[in-house]
Design a protein around this motif. Structure first.
Motif, PDB file in Angstrom:
ATOM      1  N   LEU A 130       0.854  -1.193   0.000  1.00 58.59           N
ATOM      2  CA  LEU A 130       0.000   0.000   0.000  1.00 58.59           C
ATOM      3  C   LEU A 130       0.882   1.233   0.000  1.00 58.59           C
ATOM      4  N   ASN A 131       0.602   2.126  -0.928  1.00 60.93           N
ATOM      5  CA  ASN A 131       1.358   3.379  -1.014  1.00 60.93           C
ATOM      6  C   ASN A 131       0.359   4.531  -1.138  1.00 60.93           C
ATOM      7  N   VAL A 132       0.201   5.268  -0.061  1.00 61.86           N
ATOM      8  CA  VAL A 132      -0.723   6.408  -0.024  1.00 61.86           C
ATOM      9  C   VAL A 132       0.093   7.684  -0.162  1.00 61.86           C
ATOM     10  N   GLU A 133      -0.271   8.529  -1.132  1.00 60.11           N
ATOM     11  CA  GLU A 133       0.478   9.760  -1.371  1.00 60.11           C
ATOM     12  C   GLU A 133      -0.464  10.954  -1.430  1.00 60.11           C
ATOM     13  N   ILE A 161      -8.808   5.239   2.511  1.00 65.99           N
ATOM     14  CA  ILE A 161      -8.068   4.167   1.842  1.00 65.99           C
ATOM     15  C   ILE A 161      -9.029   3.107   1.307  1.00 65.99           C
ATOM     16  N   MET A 162     -10.112   2.868   2.065  1.00 64.45           N
ATOM     17  CA  MET A 162     -11.088   1.846   1.657  1.00 64.45           C
ATOM     18  C   MET A 162     -12.115   2.388   0.667  1.00 64.45           C
ATOM     19  N   GLY A 163     -12.108   3.693   0.400  1.00 64.11           N
ATOM     20  CA  GLY A 163     -13.031   4.264  -0.577  1.00 64.11           C
ATOM     21  C   GLY A 163     -14.388   4.613  -0.017  1.00 64.11           C
ATOM     22  N   GLN A 196      -2.371   3.675  -3.897  1.00 67.04           N
ATOM     23  CA  GLN A 196      -1.892   2.594  -4.743  1.00 67.04           C
ATOM     24  C   GLN A 196      -1.851   1.298  -3.935  1.00 67.04           C
ATOM     25  N   PHE A 197      -2.559   0.288  -4.447  1.00 68.35           N
ATOM     26  CA  PHE A 197      -2.569  -1.031  -3.818  1.00 68.35           C
ATOM     27  C   PHE A 197      -1.967  -2.015  -4.807  1.00 68.35           C
ATOM     28  N   GLU A 198      -0.857  -2.627  -4.424  1.00 64.08           N
ATOM     29  CA  GLU A 198      -0.073  -3.478  -5.327  1.00 64.08           C
ATOM     30  C   GLU A 198       0.290  -2.735  -6.614  1.00 64.08           C
ATOM     31  N   GLY A 199       0.624  -1.463  -6.476  1.00 65.94           N
ATOM     32  CA  GLY A 199       1.083  -0.669  -7.601  1.00 65.94           C
ATOM     33  C   GLY A 199       0.001  -0.099  -8.485  1.00 65.94           C
ATOM     34  N   VAL A 200      -1.270  -0.372  -8.150  1.00 67.05           N
ATOM     35  CA  VAL A 200      -2.397   0.127  -8.958  1.00 67.05           C
ATOM     36  C   VAL A 200      -3.141   1.196  -8.153  1.00 67.05           C
ATOM     37  N   ASP A 201      -3.353   2.356  -8.757  1.00 68.21           N
ATOM     38  CA  ASP A 201      -4.071   3.432  -8.066  1.00 68.21           C
ATOM     39  C   ASP A 201      -5.562   3.103  -8.031  1.00 68.21           C
ATOM     40  N   VAL A 202      -6.085   2.941  -6.812  1.00 67.36           N
ATOM     41  CA  VAL A 202      -7.493   2.563  -6.644  1.00 67.36           C
ATOM     42  C   VAL A 202      -8.335   3.710  -6.088  1.00 67.36           C
TER      43      VAL A 202
END
Length: 238
Positions: free
Chosen positions: A6-9, A51-53, A63-69
């Motif tokens: 998980l990468n939050v920016e 983060i959970m939307g 980004q979760f597993e490199g995909v921006d969700v």
């Protein structure tokens, strides 16, 4: 360099016109326990909900597993492997412990694995194993919290967001719950934890972030923060 799970920016979120999360950035690597700390109202729960939307208005990058969700609805984040256990637990009254667990599989469309998955989860949660036929609403608060976490685990998520899991739970079960989290980590389960019991949370965590008024004001290894009474007093005391 390994991509974080998980990468939050620069995450921002609003309740109406109130800008409650302001540029939060954090990372969680696979297999870690990361704790988000801060006083009541610091923005910890809103960060997890974003983060959970679950926020109606947010911006930045999740980004979760490199995909921006960031623009994905909650159910798509769930199917991608991100689970969320809110503070309210949301156990379904009138259903047994087993039936509540089964809901986790219904949501993930993995019903064919029901029997084996319940068996695996019951071994991880021995208190629940003894109570599978029991009505879930008859469980203690701590046991209901364990059930909520176990239900989230039924779908085999890659990461679980936990919001105040020890809130309102008797001390004996709090210790048991944190021992459970440490065991989950040993099994490779990744956790992002919001928790007011700072000392207990840091004792099982790898790293921690401190929020104050919707902003990350400090981050460090859990070991360093556990030893820093001044930082804890400044940002985490009630």
């Amino acid at each position: 360099m390994t991509t974080p799970l998980l990468n939050v920016e620069n995450l921002n979120a609003w309740y109406g016109r109130s800008h409650v999360i302001q540029g939060v950035s954090l990372i969680v690597n696979a297999g870690e326990i990361v704790t988000v700390m801060g006083r009541n109202g610091a923005g910890k729960t809103t960060t997890l909900r974003s983060i959970m939307g679950l926020m109606s208005k947010s911006s930045g990058s999740v980004q979760f597993e490199g995909v921006d969700v960031l623009d994905a609805p909650p159910h798509k984040r769930f199917h991608a492997g991100l689970a969320y256990v809110p503070e309210e637990r949301r156990i379904v009254p009138g259903l047994t412990v087993r039936e509540n667990l089964r809901l986790g599989l219904i949501a993930s469309a993995k019903l064919k694995t029901e029997a084996s998955r319940i068996e695996v989860i019951a071994e991880i949660f021995p208190r629940l194993k003894e109570r599978l036929p029991q009505e879930a609403s008859s469980l203690s608060g701590g046991e209901q919290q364990m059930l909520a976490i176990a239900r989230a685990m039924m779908a085999e998520p890659k990461m679980i967001l936990l919001d105040e899991p020890s809130e309102g739970i008797m001390p004996l079960l709090v210790n048991e719950m944190f021992d459970l989290f440490a065991n989950m980590k040993r099994q490779g389960i990744t956790l992002l934890l919001v928790e007011q019991n700072v000392e207990r949370a840091l004792s099982i965590s790898d790293r921690a972030y401190i929020l104050d008024q919707g902003v990350v004001v400090h981050q460090d290894s859990a070991e360093n923060l556990l030893a820093d009474a001044a930082i804890q007093e400044r940002y985490c005391s009630v």
